[in-house]
Write a protein that holds these residues in place. Sequence first.
Motif, PDB file in Angstrom:
ATOM      1  N   LYS A  56      67.038 -63.158   6.272  1.00  0.00           N
ATOM      2  CA  LYS A  56      67.074 -62.250   5.120  1.00  0.00           C
ATOM      3  C   LYS A  56      66.325 -62.816   3.915  1.00  0.00           C
ATOM      4  CE  LYS A  56      71.674 -60.208   5.726  1.00  0.00           C
ATOM      5  NZ  LYS A  56      72.986 -60.093   5.066  1.00  0.00           N
ATOM      6  N   SER A  57      66.004 -64.089   3.954  1.00  0.00           N
ATOM      7  CA  SER A  57      65.469 -64.774   2.778  1.00  0.00           C
ATOM      8  C   SER A  57      64.051 -64.314   2.438  1.00  0.00           C
ATOM      9  CB  SER A  57      65.463 -66.283   3.010  1.00  0.00           C
ATOM     10  OG  SER A  57      64.473 -66.621   3.946  1.00  0.00           O
ATOM     11  N   PRO A  58      63.679 -64.430   1.163  1.00  0.00           N
ATOM     12  CA  PRO A  58      62.320 -64.053   0.747  1.00  0.00           C
ATOM     13  C   PRO A  58      61.229 -64.857   1.455  1.00  0.00           C
ATOM     14  CG  PRO A  58      63.727 -64.271  -1.166  1.00  0.00           C
ATOM     15  CD  PRO A  58      64.524 -64.748   0.016  1.00  0.00           C
ATOM     16  N   SER A  59      61.519 -66.101   1.800  1.00  0.00           N
ATOM     17  CA  SER A  59      60.487 -66.909   2.454  1.00  0.00           C
ATOM     18  C   SER A  59      60.087 -66.324   3.806  1.00  0.00           C
ATOM     19  CB  SER A  59      60.962 -68.352   2.627  1.00  0.00           C
ATOM     20  OG  SER A  59      62.104 -68.399   3.453  1.00  0.00           O
ATOM     21  N   VAL A  60      61.009 -65.658   4.492  1.00  0.00           N
ATOM     22  CA  VAL A  60      60.694 -65.027   5.767  1.00  0.00           C
ATOM     23  C   VAL A  60      60.195 -63.599   5.561  1.00  0.00           C
ATOM     24  CG1 VAL A  60      61.685 -64.270   7.964  1.00  0.00           C
ATOM     25  CG2 VAL A  60      62.342 -66.469   7.027  1.00  0.00           C
ATOM     26  N   LEU A  61      60.796 -62.881   4.608  1.00  0.00           N
ATOM     27  CA  LEU A  61      60.483 -61.460   4.423  1.00  0.00           C
ATOM     28  C   LEU A  61      59.271 -61.174   3.538  1.00  0.00           C
ATOM     29  CD1 LEU A  61      64.041 -59.911   4.029  1.00  0.00           C
ATOM     30  CD2 LEU A  61      62.504 -59.739   5.983  1.00  0.00           C
ATOM     31  N   MET A  62      58.776 -62.170   2.827  1.00  0.00           N
ATOM     32  CA  MET A  62      57.685 -61.930   1.885  1.00  0.00           C
ATOM     33  C   MET A  62      56.426 -61.360   2.551  1.00  0.00           C
ATOM     34  SD  MET A  62      57.170 -61.712  -1.266  1.00  0.00           S
ATOM     35  CE  MET A  62      58.454 -62.615  -2.059  1.00  0.00           C
ATOM     36  N   PRO A  63      56.002 -61.850   3.719  1.00  0.00           N
ATOM     37  CA  PRO A  63      54.823 -61.231   4.350  1.00  0.00           C
ATOM     38  C   PRO A  63      55.044 -59.755   4.688  1.00  0.00           C
ATOM     39  CG  PRO A  63      55.285 -63.348   5.367  1.00  0.00           C
ATOM     40  CD  PRO A  63      56.423 -63.058   4.452  1.00  0.00           C
ATOM     41  N   VAL A  64      56.262 -59.404   5.091  1.00  0.00           N
ATOM     42  CA  VAL A  64      56.567 -58.004   5.393  1.00  0.00           C
ATOM     43  C   VAL A  64      56.537 -57.178   4.112  1.00  0.00           C
ATOM     44  CG1 VAL A  64      58.266 -56.435   6.389  1.00  0.00           C
ATOM     45  CG2 VAL A  64      57.974 -58.701   7.359  1.00  0.00           C
ATOM     46  N   PHE A  65      57.071 -57.750   3.022  1.00  0.00           N
ATOM     47  CA  PHE A  65      57.049 -57.054   1.739  1.00  0.00           C
ATOM     48  C   PHE A  65      55.612 -56.805   1.289  1.00  0.00           C
ATOM     49  CE2 PHE A  65      56.589 -57.752  -2.894  1.00  0.00           C
ATOM     50  CZ  PHE A  65      57.058 -56.525  -3.317  1.00  0.00           C
ATOM     51  N   GLU A  79      52.138 -48.686   0.385  1.00  0.00           N
ATOM     52  CA  GLU A  79      52.589 -47.741  -0.642  1.00  0.00           C
ATOM     53  C   GLU A  79      51.415 -47.323  -1.516  1.00  0.00           C
ATOM     54  OE1 GLU A  79      55.585 -46.356  -1.029  1.00  0.00           O
ATOM     55  OE2 GLU A  79      56.429 -47.461   0.653  1.00  0.00           O
ATOM     56  N   SER A  80      51.637 -46.267  -2.294  1.00  0.00           N
ATOM     57  CA  SER A  80      50.572 -45.802  -3.193  1.00  0.00           C
ATOM     58  C   SER A  80      50.345 -46.827  -4.286  1.00  0.00           C
ATOM     59  CB  SER A  80      50.956 -44.453  -3.807  1.00  0.00           C
ATOM     60  OG  SER A  80      52.067 -44.605  -4.663  1.00  0.00           O
ATOM     61  N   PRO A  81      49.094 -46.994  -4.745  1.00  0.00           N
ATOM     62  CA  PRO A  81      48.793 -48.011  -5.756  1.00  0.00           C
ATOM     63  C   PRO A  81      49.461 -47.726  -7.103  1.00  0.00           C
ATOM     64  CG  PRO A  81      46.801 -46.816  -5.114  1.00  0.00           C
ATOM     65  CD  PRO A  81      47.919 -46.290  -4.292  1.00  0.00           C
ATOM     66  N   VAL A  82      49.845 -46.490  -7.343  1.00  0.00           N
ATOM     67  CA  VAL A  82      50.488 -46.143  -8.605  1.00  0.00           C
ATOM     68  C   VAL A  82      51.898 -46.721  -8.668  1.00  0.00           C
ATOM     69  CG1 VAL A  82      51.279 -44.201 -10.012  1.00  0.00           C
ATOM     70  CG2 VAL A  82      49.129 -44.035  -8.742  1.00  0.00           C
ATOM     71  N   LYS A  83      52.558 -46.750  -7.515  1.00  0.00           N
ATOM     72  CA  LYS A  83      53.941 -47.211  -7.452  1.00  0.00           C
ATOM     73  C   LYS A  83      53.994 -48.739  -7.551  1.00  0.00           C
ATOM     74  CE  LYS A  83      58.076 -46.493  -4.688  1.00  0.00           C
ATOM     75  NZ  LYS A  83      58.595 -45.930  -3.436  1.00  0.00           N
ATOM     76  N   ASP A 119      63.662 -54.420  -5.280  1.00  0.00           N
ATOM     77  CA  ASP A 119      63.801 -52.981  -5.039  1.00  0.00           C
ATOM     78  C   ASP A 119      63.508 -52.644  -3.579  1.00  0.00           C
ATOM     79  OD1 ASP A 119      64.375 -52.639  -7.743  1.00  0.00           O
ATOM     80  OD2 ASP A 119      62.268 -52.277  -8.260  1.00  0.00           O
ATOM     81  N   TRP A 120      62.496 -53.279  -3.020  1.00  0.00           N
ATOM     82  CA  TRP A 120      62.136 -53.037  -1.630  1.00  0.00           C
ATOM     83  C   TRP A 120      63.256 -53.490  -0.700  1.00  0.00           C
ATOM     84  CZ3 TRP A 120      61.171 -56.729   2.276  1.00  0.00           C
ATOM     85  CH2 TRP A 120      60.659 -56.198   3.463  1.00  0.00           C
ATOM     86  N   LYS A 121      63.876 -54.633  -1.015  1.00  0.00           N
ATOM     87  CA  LYS A 121      64.914 -55.194  -0.151  1.00  0.00           C
ATOM     88  C   LYS A 121      66.169 -54.313  -0.119  1.00  0.00           C
ATOM     89  CE  LYS A 121      67.126 -59.511   1.029  1.00  0.00           C
ATOM     90  NZ  LYS A 121      67.411 -60.872   0.672  1.00  0.00           N
ATOM     91  N   LYS A 122      66.352 -53.481  -1.148  1.00  0.00           N
ATOM     92  CA  LYS A 122      67.497 -52.564  -1.152  1.00  0.00           C
ATOM     93  C   LYS A 122      67.393 -51.553  -0.015  1.00  0.00           C
ATOM     94  CE  LYS A 122      68.373 -52.953  -6.077  1.00  0.00           C
ATOM     95  NZ  LYS A 122      68.267 -52.297  -7.381  1.00  0.00           N
ATOM     96  N   ASN A 145      71.163 -56.376  13.747  1.00  0.00           N
ATOM     97  CA  ASN A 145      70.727 -55.005  13.480  1.00  0.00           C
ATOM     98  C   ASN A 145      69.875 -55.000  12.228  1.00  0.00           C
ATOM     99  OD1 ASN A 145      72.175 -53.790  15.613  1.00  0.00           O
ATOM    100  ND2 ASN A 145      74.038 -53.840  14.391  1.00  0.00           N
ATOM    101  N   ILE A 146      68.698 -54.392  12.310  1.00  0.00           N
ATOM    102  CA  ILE A 146      67.803 -54.295  11.167  1.00  0.00           C
ATOM    103  C   ILE A 146      67.432 -52.832  10.988  1.00  0.00           C
ATOM    104  CG2 ILE A 146      65.548 -54.945  10.233  1.00  0.00           C
ATOM    105  CD1 ILE A 146      66.132 -57.357  12.465  1.00  0.00           C
ATOM    106  N   SER A 147      67.695 -52.300   9.798  1.00  0.00           N
ATOM    107  CA  SER A 147      67.281 -50.929   9.509  1.00  0.00           C
ATOM    108  C   SER A 147      66.512 -50.924   8.195  1.00  0.00           C
ATOM    109  CB  SER A 147      68.476 -49.985   9.448  1.00  0.00           C
ATOM    110  OG  SER A 147      69.310 -50.308   8.366  1.00  0.00           O
ATOM    111  N   TYR A 148      65.555 -50.012   8.102  1.00  0.00           N
ATOM    112  CA  TYR A 148      64.687 -49.907   6.939  1.00  0.00           C
ATOM    113  C   TYR A 148      64.615 -48.455   6.516  1.00  0.00           C
ATOM    114  CZ  TYR A 148      60.400 -50.085   4.153  1.00  0.00           C
ATOM    115  OH  TYR A 148      59.475 -49.974   3.149  1.00  0.00           O
ATOM    116  N   LYS A 149      64.889 -48.204   5.233  1.00  0.00           N
ATOM    117  CA  LYS A 149      64.850 -46.850   4.672  1.00  0.00           C
ATOM    118  C   LYS A 149      63.725 -46.769   3.656  1.00  0.00           C
ATOM    119  CE  LYS A 149      69.822 -46.351   4.988  1.00  0.00           C
ATOM    120  NZ  LYS A 149      71.072 -46.287   4.258  1.00  0.00           N
ATOM    121  N   ASN A 150      63.022 -45.617   3.685  1.00  0.00           N
ATOM    122  CA  ASN A 150      61.932 -45.400   2.744  1.00  0.00           C
ATOM    123  C   ASN A 150      61.692 -43.901   2.625  1.00  0.00           C
ATOM    124  OD1 ASN A 150      59.580 -45.501   1.174  1.00  0.00           O
ATOM    125  ND2 ASN A 150      58.797 -47.278   2.273  1.00  0.00           N
TER     126      ASN A 150
END
Length: 184
Positions: free
Chosen positions: A67-76, A83-87, A93-96, A110-115
């Motif tokens: 769950k840590s940023p060091s592992v998830l940062m490339p995915v982020f 995402e759109s460049p305006v956003k 916020d992404w991790k929420k 279990n890993i789920s992602y909402k967007n």
Amino acid sequence: IGLISFITFIIGVSYSFAVKEVWEGQFQIVINKGNISDNANSQLANLAGINLTKGNNELQTEVEILKSPSVLMPVFEFAKSKESPVKKLRFTDWKKGLDIGLEKDTSVLNISYKNTNKETITPVLNKMSNLYQQYSGKNKRRSQELTKNFLKEQISLFKKKSANSLRTAQEYAIDQDLVFYDLG
């Protein structure tokens, strides 16, 4: 009562049109694999005094690392590029939109992602799956490397012990006027 019901109905309909649709994707990963090679590695590690078995506490630690940023940062960064460049997307916020947790009484993650953007869910989940596979493979390779190094050190140590033992036997045979045959 009719007026309140009508106003509530109008507010509900307008709210339903105003709210953005949220899409969700999910997958599962087994963290603790019990295959034969891992079992052999853990037995060798136990001989070396290294405990590689994963108890519940170690499993929770593994989940927190995933769950840590060091592992998830490339995915982020990947999700941010989709995402759109305006956003302006921030990591917190992404991790929420991520839900990462263990299935109760198992080692299944279990890993789920909402967007709100339906098109980004599958690529982001694929990227995360690949990243987790690389991470787990790195741990397995490291474990194998440690086992290999330990065994090489043990072989070297026992070769030295064997040579010293042979030398001692030869010296004893010479001192006692015994016939010594070198069998090796």
